[in-house]
Design a protein around this motif. Structure first.
Motif, PDB file in Angstrom:
ATOM      1  N   LEU A  39      -7.103   3.519  -3.497  1.00 36.42           N
ATOM      2  CA  LEU A  39      -6.328   3.449  -2.450  1.00 36.42           C
ATOM      3  C   LEU A  39      -6.071   4.889  -1.816  1.00 36.42           C
ATOM      4  CD1 LEU A  39      -3.432   1.084  -3.157  1.00 36.42           C
ATOM      5  CD2 LEU A  39      -5.447   0.634  -1.510  1.00 36.42           C
ATOM      6  N   LEU A  40      -6.005   5.897  -2.304  1.00 35.51           N
ATOM      7  CA  LEU A  40      -5.781   6.990  -1.760  1.00 35.51           C
ATOM      8  C   LEU A  40      -6.806   7.789  -0.983  1.00 35.51           C
ATOM      9  CD1 LEU A  40      -4.083   8.704  -4.763  1.00 35.51           C
ATOM     10  CD2 LEU A  40      -3.041   8.132  -2.668  1.00 35.51           C
ATOM     11  N   PRO A  41      -8.397   7.523  -1.442  1.00 33.40           N
ATOM     12  CA  PRO A  41      -9.281   7.994  -0.305  1.00 33.40           C
ATOM     13  C   PRO A  41      -9.243   7.102   0.797  1.00 33.40           C
ATOM     14  CG  PRO A  41     -10.353   7.837  -2.631  1.00 33.40           C
ATOM     15  CD  PRO A  41      -9.004   7.331  -2.739  1.00 33.40           C
ATOM     16  N   LEU A  42      -8.896   5.809   0.828  1.00 34.00           N
ATOM     17  CA  LEU A  42      -8.800   4.994   1.992  1.00 34.00           C
ATOM     18  C   LEU A  42      -7.635   5.551   2.789  1.00 34.00           C
ATOM     19  CD1 LEU A  42      -9.326   2.375   3.684  1.00 34.00           C
ATOM     20  CD2 LEU A  42      -7.859   1.179   2.230  1.00 34.00           C
ATOM     21  N   MET A  43      -6.611   5.847   2.343  1.00 35.57           N
ATOM     22  CA  MET A  43      -5.251   6.518   2.881  1.00 35.57           C
ATOM     23  C   MET A  43      -5.567   7.686   3.723  1.00 35.57           C
ATOM     24  SD  MET A  43      -3.029   4.228   3.261  1.00 35.57           S
ATOM     25  CE  MET A  43      -1.599   5.201   3.959  1.00 35.57           C
ATOM     26  N   VAL A  92       0.753  -1.163  -0.012  1.00 32.77           N
ATOM     27  CA  VAL A  92      -0.015   0.048  -0.011  1.00 32.77           C
ATOM     28  C   VAL A  92       0.841   1.123  -0.027  1.00 32.77           C
ATOM     29  CG1 VAL A  92      -1.630   1.382   1.360  1.00 32.77           C
ATOM     30  CG2 VAL A  92      -1.975  -1.280   1.042  1.00 32.77           C
ATOM     31  N   LEU A  93       1.904   1.309   0.918  1.00 33.59           N
ATOM     32  CA  LEU A  93       2.674   2.365   1.005  1.00 33.59           C
ATOM     33  C   LEU A  93       3.300   2.732  -0.252  1.00 33.59           C
ATOM     34  CD1 LEU A  93       3.899   2.131   4.681  1.00 33.59           C
ATOM     35  CD2 LEU A  93       2.249   3.568   3.699  1.00 33.59           C
ATOM     36  N   VAL A  94       3.971   1.673  -1.093  1.00 28.98           N
ATOM     37  CA  VAL A  94       4.847   1.821  -2.145  1.00 28.98           C
ATOM     38  C   VAL A  94       4.086   2.337  -3.400  1.00 28.98           C
ATOM     39  CG1 VAL A  94       5.865   0.485  -4.197  1.00 28.98           C
ATOM     40  CG2 VAL A  94       6.588   0.230  -1.823  1.00 28.98           C
ATOM     41  N   LEU A  95       2.536   1.900  -3.250  1.00 25.19           N
ATOM     42  CA  LEU A  95       1.624   2.305  -4.242  1.00 25.19           C
ATOM     43  C   LEU A  95       1.108   3.679  -4.031  1.00 25.19           C
ATOM     44  CD1 LEU A  95      -0.433  -0.968  -4.333  1.00 25.19           C
ATOM     45  CD2 LEU A  95       0.898  -0.093  -6.303  1.00 25.19           C
ATOM     46  N   VAL A  96       1.163   4.227  -2.695  1.00 22.85           N
ATOM     47  CA  VAL A  96       0.663   5.555  -2.473  1.00 22.85           C
ATOM     48  C   VAL A  96       1.857   6.305  -2.799  1.00 22.85           C
ATOM     49  CG1 VAL A  96       0.239   7.176  -0.588  1.00 22.85           C
ATOM     50  CG2 VAL A  96      -1.271   4.882  -0.828  1.00 22.85           C
ATOM     51  N   ALA A  97       3.149   6.027  -2.604  1.00 25.08           N
ATOM     52  CA  ALA A  97       4.232   6.665  -3.003  1.00 25.08           C
ATOM     53  C   ALA A  97       4.481   6.801  -4.539  1.00 25.08           C
ATOM     54  CB  ALA A  97       5.664   6.256  -2.290  1.00 25.08           C
ATOM     55  N   LEU A  98       4.170   6.023  -5.225  1.00 26.81           N
ATOM     56  CA  LEU A  98       4.183   6.378  -6.593  1.00 26.81           C
ATOM     57  C   LEU A  98       3.187   6.895  -7.283  1.00 26.81           C
ATOM     58  CD1 LEU A  98       5.984   2.800  -7.372  1.00 26.81           C
ATOM     59  CD2 LEU A  98       6.964   5.036  -7.486  1.00 26.81           C
ATOM     60  N   SER A  99       2.122   7.180  -6.695  1.00 30.73           N
ATOM     61  CA  SER A  99       0.903   7.761  -7.086  1.00 30.73           C
ATOM     62  C   SER A  99       1.099   9.248  -7.648  1.00 30.73           C
ATOM     63  CB  SER A  99      -0.401   7.634  -6.297  1.00 30.73           C
ATOM     64  OG  SER A  99      -0.046   8.777  -5.083  1.00 30.73           O
ATOM     65  N   ASP A 100       1.994   9.735  -7.034  1.00 32.07           N
ATOM     66  CA  ASP A 100       2.526  11.062  -7.233  1.00 32.07           C
ATOM     67  C   ASP A 100       3.607  11.150  -8.595  1.00 32.07           C
ATOM     68  OD1 ASP A 100       0.840  12.371  -5.711  1.00 32.07           O
ATOM     69  OD2 ASP A 100       2.662  12.636  -4.013  1.00 32.07           O
ATOM     70  N   GLY A 101       4.052  10.143  -9.266  1.00 29.27           N
ATOM     71  CA  GLY A 101       4.813  10.022 -10.105  1.00 29.27           C
ATOM     72  C   GLY A 101       6.127   9.027  -9.830  1.00 29.27           C
ATOM     73  N   VAL A 103      -5.644   8.289   7.649  1.00 30.88           N
ATOM     74  CA  VAL A 103      -4.779   9.449   8.299  1.00 30.88           C
ATOM     75  C   VAL A 103      -5.620  10.215   9.040  1.00 30.88           C
ATOM     76  CG1 VAL A 103      -3.465  11.649   7.644  1.00 30.88           C
ATOM     77  CG2 VAL A 103      -2.861   9.486   6.529  1.00 30.88           C
ATOM     78  N   ASP A 104      -6.826  10.534   8.601  1.00 32.77           N
ATOM     79  CA  ASP A 104      -7.937  11.423   9.309  1.00 32.77           C
ATOM     80  C   ASP A 104      -8.279  10.818  10.709  1.00 32.77           C
ATOM     81  OD1 ASP A 104      -7.836  13.311   7.347  1.00 32.77           O
ATOM     82  OD2 ASP A 104      -9.635  12.840   6.538  1.00 32.77           O
ATOM     83  N   HIS A 105      -8.404   9.424  10.743  1.00 36.14           N
ATOM     84  CA  HIS A 105      -8.839   8.603  11.864  1.00 36.14           C
ATOM     85  C   HIS A 105      -7.823   7.797  12.643  1.00 36.14           C
ATOM     86  CE1 HIS A 105     -12.124   9.554   9.358  1.00 36.14           C
ATOM     87  NE2 HIS A 105     -12.896   9.805  10.450  1.00 36.14           N
ATOM     88  N   ALA A 106      -6.425   7.914  12.165  1.00 33.69           N
ATOM     89  CA  ALA A 106      -5.542   7.131  13.061  1.00 33.69           C
ATOM     90  C   ALA A 106      -5.274   7.370  14.416  1.00 33.69           C
ATOM     91  CB  ALA A 106      -4.176   7.220  12.158  1.00 33.69           C
ATOM     92  N   ASP A 107      -5.085   8.537  14.866  1.00 31.95           N
ATOM     93  CA  ASP A 107      -5.041   9.122  16.138  1.00 31.95           C
ATOM     94  C   ASP A 107      -6.168   8.444  17.067  1.00 31.95           C
ATOM     95  OD1 ASP A 107      -2.694  10.432  15.680  1.00 31.95           O
ATOM     96  OD2 ASP A 107      -3.349  12.159  15.458  1.00 31.95           O
ATOM     97  N   ALA A 108      -7.396   8.780  16.713  1.00 36.17           N
ATOM     98  CA  ALA A 108      -8.373   8.401  17.486  1.00 36.17           C
ATOM     99  C   ALA A 108      -8.505   6.723  17.560  1.00 36.17           C
ATOM    100  CB  ALA A 108      -9.880   8.696  16.840  1.00 36.17           C
TER     101      ALA A 108
END
Length: 116
Positions: A94-98, A26-35, A102-107
């Protein structure tokens, strides 16, 4: 409903789900989503991933047709990683899920630490 009432063990979606939702996948896919990124850039972006796990994750995602590896004939060789068309399509989901995570991780994490 997208899913049947049963989720069969032999369904090929299980393999894809395992590859895509692995900790590093997931993290690799998200990292590569910008280029595209070079190896070192990708490793710095996905903090905490070992060289071994990054290599394994990239090989798996490349074999699945989600990541493209391009080697430039330079000295030293330049290797770039980028999402394929299929990878971009997946990242768009994946980006909306991430973002939600991020928005709810602290809670959510705070709730876990509050338990006895």
């Amino acid at each position: 409903m997208l899913l049947a009432h049963r989720l069969p063990a032999a369904c090929p979606s299980r393999v894809v789900l395992d590859h895509v939702t692995s900790r590093w996948g997931v993290l690799v896919l998200v990292a590569l989503s910008d280029g595209s990124l070079r190896w070192g850039e990708l490793r710095r972006t996905v903090e905490g991933v070992s060289e071994k796990m990054l290599a394994q994750t990239l090989r798996t995602l490349e074999a699945d047709g989600l990541v493209d590896r391009t080697v430039a004939a330079t000295v030293p060789p330049r290797v770039d990683y980028a999402l394929t068309e299929l990878g971009h399509d997946l990242a768009a989901h994946l980006l909306p899920l991430m973002s939600w995570i991020v928005d709810h991780a602290d809670a959510i994490v705070g709730r876990d630490t509050a338990r006895p």
